[in-house]
Scaffold this active site. Structure first.
Site, PDB file in Angstrom:
ATOM      1  N   HIS A  24       0.817  -1.220   0.000  1.00 23.68           N
ATOM      2  CA  HIS A  24       0.000   0.000   0.000  1.00 23.68           C
ATOM      3  C   HIS A  24       0.851   1.271   0.000  1.00 23.68           C
ATOM      4  O   HIS A  24       0.690   2.178   0.809  1.00 23.68           O
ATOM      5  CB  HIS A  24      -1.109  -0.009   1.053  1.00 23.68           C
ATOM      6  CG  HIS A  24      -0.731  -0.220   2.502  1.00 23.68           C
ATOM      7  ND1 HIS A  24       0.261   0.472   3.145  1.00 23.68           N
ATOM      8  CD2 HIS A  24      -1.276  -1.037   3.442  1.00 23.68           C
ATOM      9  CE1 HIS A  24       0.323   0.101   4.404  1.00 23.68           C
ATOM     10  NE2 HIS A  24      -0.594  -0.824   4.608  1.00 23.68           N
ATOM     11  N   HIS A  78      -7.204  -9.067  13.125  1.00 23.98           N
ATOM     12  CA  HIS A  78      -7.107  -7.794  12.392  1.00 23.98           C
ATOM     13  C   HIS A  78      -7.730  -8.015  11.020  1.00 23.98           C
ATOM     14  O   HIS A  78      -7.477  -9.039  10.380  1.00 23.98           O
ATOM     15  CB  HIS A  78      -5.618  -7.436  12.284  1.00 23.98           C
ATOM     16  CG  HIS A  78      -5.288  -6.194  11.531  1.00 23.98           C
ATOM     17  ND1 HIS A  78      -6.128  -5.127  11.443  1.00 23.98           N
ATOM     18  CD2 HIS A  78      -4.177  -5.833  10.845  1.00 23.98           C
ATOM     19  CE1 HIS A  78      -5.550  -4.169  10.735  1.00 23.98           C
ATOM     20  NE2 HIS A  78      -4.363  -4.579  10.343  1.00 23.98           N
ATOM     21  N   GLU A  80      -7.395  -6.146   8.227  1.00 24.26           N
ATOM     22  CA  GLU A  80      -6.789  -5.591   7.010  1.00 24.26           C
ATOM     23  C   GLU A  80      -6.607  -6.720   5.997  1.00 24.26           C
ATOM     24  O   GLU A  80      -6.410  -7.896   6.353  1.00 24.26           O
ATOM     25  CB  GLU A  80      -5.451  -4.900   7.309  1.00 24.26           C
ATOM     26  CG  GLU A  80      -5.003  -4.070   6.107  1.00 24.26           C
ATOM     27  CD  GLU A  80      -3.920  -3.044   6.433  1.00 24.26           C
ATOM     28  OE1 GLU A  80      -3.429  -2.994   7.560  1.00 24.26           O
ATOM     29  OE2 GLU A  80      -3.577  -2.277   5.497  1.00 24.26           O
ATOM     30  N   ASP A  82      -4.450  -7.960   4.090  1.00 19.33           N
ATOM     31  CA  ASP A  82      -3.326  -8.897   4.039  1.00 19.33           C
ATOM     32  C   ASP A  82      -3.455 -10.023   5.054  1.00 19.33           C
ATOM     33  O   ASP A  82      -2.671 -10.973   5.019  1.00 19.33           O
ATOM     34  CB  ASP A  82      -1.985  -8.161   4.221  1.00 19.33           C
ATOM     35  CG  ASP A  82      -1.958  -7.242   5.431  1.00 19.33           C
ATOM     36  OD1 ASP A  82      -3.020  -6.721   5.812  1.00 19.33           O
ATOM     37  OD2 ASP A  82      -0.870  -7.040   5.996  1.00 19.33           O
ATOM     38  N   HIS A 145      -2.902  -2.144  14.204  1.00 19.65           N
ATOM     39  CA  HIS A 145      -2.672  -0.955  13.422  1.00 19.65           C
ATOM     40  C   HIS A 145      -3.955  -0.366  12.857  1.00 19.65           C
ATOM     41  O   HIS A 145      -3.936   0.693  12.220  1.00 19.65           O
ATOM     42  CB  HIS A 145      -1.658  -1.364  12.324  1.00 19.65           C
ATOM     43  CG  HIS A 145      -1.774  -0.836  10.974  1.00 19.65           C
ATOM     44  ND1 HIS A 145      -2.088  -1.549   9.860  1.00 19.65           N
ATOM     45  CD2 HIS A 145      -1.595   0.427  10.557  1.00 19.65           C
ATOM     46  CE1 HIS A 145      -2.080  -0.803   8.816  1.00 19.65           C
ATOM     47  NE2 HIS A 145      -1.786   0.400   9.177  1.00 19.65           N
ATOM     48  N   ASP A 164      -0.026  -7.227  13.623  1.00 20.90           N
ATOM     49  CA  ASP A 164       0.962  -6.341  12.983  1.00 20.90           C
ATOM     50  C   ASP A 164       2.093  -5.926  13.929  1.00 20.90           C
ATOM     51  O   ASP A 164       3.218  -5.665  13.489  1.00 20.90           O
ATOM     52  CB  ASP A 164       0.287  -5.063  12.472  1.00 20.90           C
ATOM     53  CG  ASP A 164      -0.352  -5.233  11.106  1.00 20.90           C
ATOM     54  OD1 ASP A 164       0.035  -6.156  10.372  1.00 20.90           O
ATOM     55  OD2 ASP A 164      -1.252  -4.440  10.782  1.00 20.90           O
ATOM     56  N   TYR A 196       9.587  -0.789   9.433  1.00 15.73           N
ATOM     57  CA  TYR A 196       8.165  -1.121   9.612  1.00 15.73           C
ATOM     58  C   TYR A 196       7.506  -0.128  10.576  1.00 15.73           C
ATOM     59  O   TYR A 196       6.436   0.408  10.320  1.00 15.73           O
ATOM     60  CB  TYR A 196       8.091  -2.550  10.154  1.00 15.73           C
ATOM     61  CG  TYR A 196       6.717  -3.154  10.227  1.00 15.73           C
ATOM     62  CD1 TYR A 196       6.244  -3.933   9.177  1.00 15.73           C
ATOM     63  CD2 TYR A 196       5.913  -2.997  11.339  1.00 15.73           C
ATOM     64  CE1 TYR A 196       4.987  -4.522   9.242  1.00 15.73           C
ATOM     65  CE2 TYR A 196       4.667  -3.570  11.411  1.00 15.73           C
ATOM     66  CZ  TYR A 196       4.213  -4.339  10.362  1.00 15.73           C
ATOM     67  OH  TYR A 196       2.974  -4.913  10.430  1.00 15.73           O
ATOM     68  N   HIS A 229       3.698 -10.662  10.412  1.00 11.90           N
ATOM     69  CA  HIS A 229       4.652 -10.427   9.317  1.00 11.90           C
ATOM     70  C   HIS A 229       6.059 -10.734   9.810  1.00 11.90           C
ATOM     71  O   HIS A 229       6.456 -10.304  10.900  1.00 11.90           O
ATOM     72  CB  HIS A 229       4.659  -8.962   8.871  1.00 11.90           C
ATOM     73  CG  HIS A 229       3.393  -8.496   8.228  1.00 11.90           C
ATOM     74  ND1 HIS A 229       2.966  -8.960   7.008  1.00 11.90           N
ATOM     75  CD2 HIS A 229       2.478  -7.577   8.623  1.00 11.90           C
ATOM     76  CE1 HIS A 229       1.833  -8.341   6.688  1.00 11.90           C
ATOM     77  NE2 HIS A 229       1.509  -7.514   7.654  1.00 11.90           N
TER      78      HIS A 229
HETATM   79 FE1  FEO Z   1      -2.453  -3.737   9.242  1.00  9.31          FE
HETATM   80 FE2  FEO Z   1      -0.413  -6.348   8.081  1.00  9.31          FE
HETATM   81  O1  FEO Z   1      -1.923  -5.227   8.178  1.00  9.31           O
END
Ligand code: FEO
Length: 404
Positions: A24, A78, A80, A82, A145, A164, A196, A229
């Site tokens: 993004h 979460h 989001e 991903d 996040h 995250d 990050y 991640h």
């Molecule tokens: Fe807030 Fe890895 O997404």
């Protein structure tokens, strides 16, 4: 890469994205991973899913351990894209599974999918889920996040699945901090963490401090942190917690980063004597040209440095567009505890330096005024003035840095 047991009965079943270079808008030269975890217990539980393009990978990894139809619980930490856009693939395989999610997370799930067909249980901080021999404690972490975010703590294993938080964009065959540091170095890992944090979590420093204090108050012992991640922290989870606390407290190096752009090299010319002046004051300095550097790299170097000098020519009475874009990006990241100033060249009426200073004040930076402007092209006297400008700015930075 197949499933991997990270704790007795708990498996990484995620996917490695070696190819992603734009996350993004944030450049990811080292790719990333989408980590999710399967708890093989009396009640099979999946914690998080992965980006939809990688659905087949996580389903295959789950199949290494159990028939996906046997999944009884799915935790969505979460929403989001991903982390949860393969949820419909998983739910097609395990349609009776119960989804555990925050109230805000459910609102998002409803928007992304027709979630009314699914069995959903809302959870908040302090709620627990027993998988049989293990207990998952939910901890809401709003804005880390996204507003929906939470973390899941597996009590018996002292394992924090941190979504995250504490993550890094690294694609690697190493799954753990010790493995990664054997292949590369702790420095490479630290850089990935700061990259990050600067690009994703910078605005949320006060929330991070409050959340870490809350975890401490709850007396949770943590001997592994497994983010969604990158690398899992098993050798030294305290290291990443300390790094986060330092960053949340605004820690920075005594350095000035000069971030500039240029039309006909006059502003660029100014960077050299300014850089020399900063060095003469004994302060480290780095020079970044915006059109030659990805935005997220400039953001990271800004965040690691105590102070920034922005260089911008005047174009039609305003800042150069790439500089304006960078400052707009920075405004969203709400940096604090950083000093700033501006300089630049002009041919007609000037104005960009003043505008840059005004913008940086709005961002919340501690701006030193006035900035420095040069007509058309720096001459010998201008070079001396630039040197002095850099030196005096650096001396102020030394005093400013001592406050932290
Ligand atoms: Fe807030 Fe890895 O997404």
């Amino acid at each position: 890469m197949g499933a991997l047991e990270i704790k007795p009965g708990i498996f990484w079943v995620g996917a490695i994205d070696w190819a992603v270079r734009d996350f993004h808008g944030y450049i990811t030269p080292n790719g990333t991973t989408y980590n999710n975890y399967l708890i093989k217990d009396k009640h099979i539980t999946l914690v998080d899913t992965v980006k939809h393009d990688f659905s087949d990978y996580t389903i295959d990894n789950i199949r290494d351990i159990v028939d996906p139809a046997k999944i009884e619980n799915i935790v969505i930490n979460h929403i989001e894209n991903d982390h949860m856009t393969s949820i419909d693939r998983i739910m097609a395989l395990a349609p009776k599974a119960v989804i555990y999610i925050t109230e805000r997370g459910k609102k998002g799930l409803d928007r992304f999918f027709d979630a009314s067909r699914w069995n959903i249980r809302l959870v908040k901080t302090g709620d627990t889920l027993s998988t049989g021999s293990k207990t998952i404690l939910f901890l809401e972490t709003p804005m880390l996040h996204w507003p929906d975010s939470m973390m899941s703590y597996v009590k018996e294993d002292k394992l924090l699945i941190s979504q995250d938080g504490f993550g890094q964009h690294i694609a690697s065959t190493a799954r753990f901090d010790d493995e990664y540091c054997d292949q590369y170095s702790i420095t490479a890992l630290e850089h990935a963490v700061r990259d990050y944090y600067a690009n994703i979590l910078m605005p949320f420093g006060p929330l991070i401090k409050a959340k870490l204090a809350e975890i401490q108050k709850l007396g949770l012992e943590i001997d592994m942190i497994a983010p969604d991640h990158g690398i899992i922290w098993r050798k030294d989870p305290g290291k990443i917690v300390k790094m986060y606390l330092d960053m949340a407290n605004g820690k920075a190096d005594l350095r000035v980063v000069i971030i500039y752009d240029t039309m006909w090299h006059s502003t660029e010319h100014m960077t050299i004597p300014i850089m020399e002046g900063i060095r003469a004051a004994g302060v480290d300095v780095e020079v970044i040209k915006l059109r030659s550097t990805p935005m997220s790299v400039a953001v990271k170097r800004f965040w690691e440095s105590r102070a920034m000098l922005v260089g911008t020519p005047t174009l039609n009475n305003i800042m150069f567009p790439s500089v304006a874009e960078f400052l707009a990006h920075l405004r969203g990241l709400r940096p604090r505890n950083r000093m700033a100033g501006a300089f630049g060249s002009f041919g007609w009426g000037g104005g960009a330096v003043k505008e840059a200073c005004e913008e940086m004040k709005k961002i919340g930076l501690d701006v030193v005024e006035p900035g420095m402007e040069v007509l058309y092209k720096p001459g010998r006297e201008d070079e001396k003035s630039c040197f002095e400008f850099g030196k005096q700015f650096a001396e102020k930075v030394i005093a400013y840095h001592q406050k932290f």
